[in-house]
Motif scaffolding. Structure first.
Motif, mmCIF file in Angstrom:
data_model
loop_
_atom_site.group_PDB
_atom_site.id
_atom_site.type_symbol
_atom_site.label_atom_id
_atom_site.label_comp_id
_atom_site.label_asym_id
_atom_site.label_seq_id
_atom_site.Cartn_x
_atom_site.Cartn_y
_atom_site.Cartn_z
ATOM 1 N N ALA A 292 0.982 -2.039 -0.362
ATOM 2 C CA ALA A 292 -0.236 0.394 -0.405
ATOM 3 C C ALA A 292 1.340 1.625 0.015
ATOM 4 O O ALA A 292 -0.049 2.345 -0.092
ATOM 5 C CB ALA A 292 -0.364 0.074 1.382
ATOM 6 N N ARG A 293 1.762 1.056 0.123
ATOM 7 C CA ARG A 293 3.237 2.798 0.601
ATOM 8 C C ARG A 293 4.373 2.197 -0.885
ATOM 9 O O ARG A 293 5.313 3.170 -0.655
ATOM 10 C CB ARG A 293 3.854 2.435 2.016
ATOM 11 N N GLY A 294 3.612 0.846 -1.556
ATOM 12 C CA GLY A 294 4.653 1.575 -2.782
ATOM 13 C C GLY A 294 5.892 0.308 -2.571
ATOM 14 O O GLY A 294 6.797 0.738 -3.685
ATOM 15 N N ASP A 295 6.032 -0.774 -1.844
ATOM 16 C CA ASP A 295 7.483 -1.316 -1.102
ATOM 17 C C ASP A 295 7.135 -2.272 -1.191
ATOM 18 O O ASP A 295 6.496 -3.410 -0.557
ATOM 19 C CB ASP A 295 7.406 -0.600 0.703
ATOM 20 N N SER A 296 7.253 -3.247 -2.379
ATOM 21 C CA SER A 296 6.843 -4.764 -2.491
ATOM 22 C C SER A 296 8.279 -5.427 -2.391
ATOM 23 O O SER A 296 7.824 -6.945 -2.258
ATOM 24 C CB SER A 296 6.863 -4.607 -4.901
ATOM 25 N N ALA A 297 9.261 -5.148 -1.671
ATOM 26 C CA ALA A 297 10.268 -5.527 -1.012
ATOM 27 C C ALA A 297 9.779 -6.880 0.178
ATOM 28 O O ALA A 297 10.452 -8.485 -0.306
ATOM 29 C CB ALA A 297 11.468 -4.906 0.011
ATOM 30 N N PRO A 298 8.863 -6.703 0.422
ATOM 31 C CA PRO A 298 8.298 -7.954 1.371
ATOM 32 C C PRO A 298 7.059 -9.276 0.297
ATOM 33 O O PRO A 298 7.655 -10.528 0.858
ATOM 34 C CB PRO A 298 6.810 -7.830 2.623
ATOM 35 N N THR A 299 6.913 -8.397 -0.562
ATOM 36 C CA THR A 299 6.011 -9.226 -1.343
ATOM 37 C C THR A 299 7.092 -10.735 -2.071
ATOM 38 O O THR A 299 6.691 -11.407 -2.538
ATOM 39 C CB THR A 299 5.142 -8.865 -2.668
ATOM 40 N N ASP A 300 8.454 -9.649 -2.899
ATOM 41 C CA ASP A 300 9.249 -10.134 -3.561
ATOM 42 C C ASP A 300 9.951 -10.738 -2.999
ATOM 43 O O ASP A 300 11.144 -11.883 -3.097
ATOM 44 C CB ASP A 300 10.098 -9.036 -4.059
ATOM 45 N N ALA A 301 10.182 -11.322 -1.290
ATOM 46 C CA ALA A 301 11.160 -11.820 -0.635
ATOM 47 C C ALA A 301 10.131 -12.841 -0.292
ATOM 48 O O ALA A 301 9.317 -13.727 -0.225
ATOM 49 C CB ALA A 301 11.156 -11.294 0.973
ATOM 50 N N ILE B 54 12.766 -2.292 7.369
ATOM 51 C CA ILE B 54 14.021 -1.400 7.293
ATOM 52 C C ILE B 54 15.002 -3.285 7.954
ATOM 53 O O ILE B 54 16.387 -2.833 7.040
ATOM 54 C CB ILE B 54 14.093 -1.154 8.826
ATOM 55 N N GLU B 55 14.481 -3.629 8.612
ATOM 56 C CA GLU B 55 15.486 -5.459 8.717
ATOM 57 C C GLU B 55 15.114 -6.570 7.279
ATOM 58 O O GLU B 55 16.043 -6.570 7.232
ATOM 59 C CB GLU B 55 14.286 -5.868 9.539
ATOM 60 N N LEU B 56 14.251 -5.827 6.842
ATOM 61 C CA LEU B 56 14.453 -6.032 5.766
ATOM 62 C C LEU B 56 15.569 -6.643 4.536
ATOM 63 O O LEU B 56 16.239 -6.676 3.914
ATOM 64 C CB LEU B 56 13.489 -6.488 4.460
ATOM 65 N N LYS B 57 15.324 -4.758 5.220
ATOM 66 C CA LYS B 57 16.340 -4.148 3.685
ATOM 67 C C LYS B 57 17.468 -4.394 4.678
ATOM 68 O O LYS B 57 19.205 -4.481 3.552
ATOM 69 C CB LYS B 57 16.255 -2.659 3.391
#
Length: 151
Positions: free
Chosen positions: A14-23, A75-78
């Motif tokens: 919802a905030r334009g961050d696909s990193a958690p979905t891509d992980a 933050i922890e994912l990055k």
């Protein structure tokens, strides 16, 4: 762990961050666990009376700790381990002179959480609902025998 993997991914998307979905599920879950640990250890113990882990701030649709855990997890994912850094007092300095090689302490290094990495967004979320362990306080004391007796 605060929140859920699905909630974390939806919040980030919802905030334009696909990193958690891509992980991978494992990497995203581990980040959410580490983010939740930071919230549990840093903010939850400092809640003001009347607030708890189920508290939903006005205008929000999720508990405060859950939203904060999602922010911390991103933050922890990055940067895995971002919130679990170990510092020494000597590391809290900046070079201020070269000829005489002089270092100056930066920031307030004596506070309870002075050496802990901070997210200004998470701090802003919790600010109205937590006490500051470094804030000046007051107390009443009496000296001498029976000095507190009430007649």
């Amino acid at each position: 762990m605060y929140g859920s993997l699905a909630g974390f991914r939806a919040y980030a998307l919802a905030r334009g961050d696909s990193a958690p979905t891509d992980a991978t599920n494992e990497a995203a879950t581990a980040a959410l666990v580490r983010g939740s640990d930071m919230i549990r250890l840093r903010y939850v113990p400092n809640f003001l009376p009347g607030y708890g882990i189920d508290f939903v701030p006005p205008g929000s649709d999720m508990p405060l700790v859950e939203e904060a855990a999602y922010i911390a997890a991103s933050i922890e994912l990055k940067t895995p381990g971002f919130f679990s850094k170990t510092y020494t007092a000597a590391e809290q300095k900046v070079l201020t002179e070269v000829k005489g090689i002089k270092w100056t302490v930066v920031g307030e290094s004596s506070g309870v959480y002075a050496s802990m990495p901070v997210s200004t967004l998470i701090d802003a979320l919790f600010w109205p609902y937590v006490s500051d362990p470094d804030a000046a306080g007051f107390m009443f004391r009496s000296v001498g025998p029976r000095s507190c007796d009430v007649a």
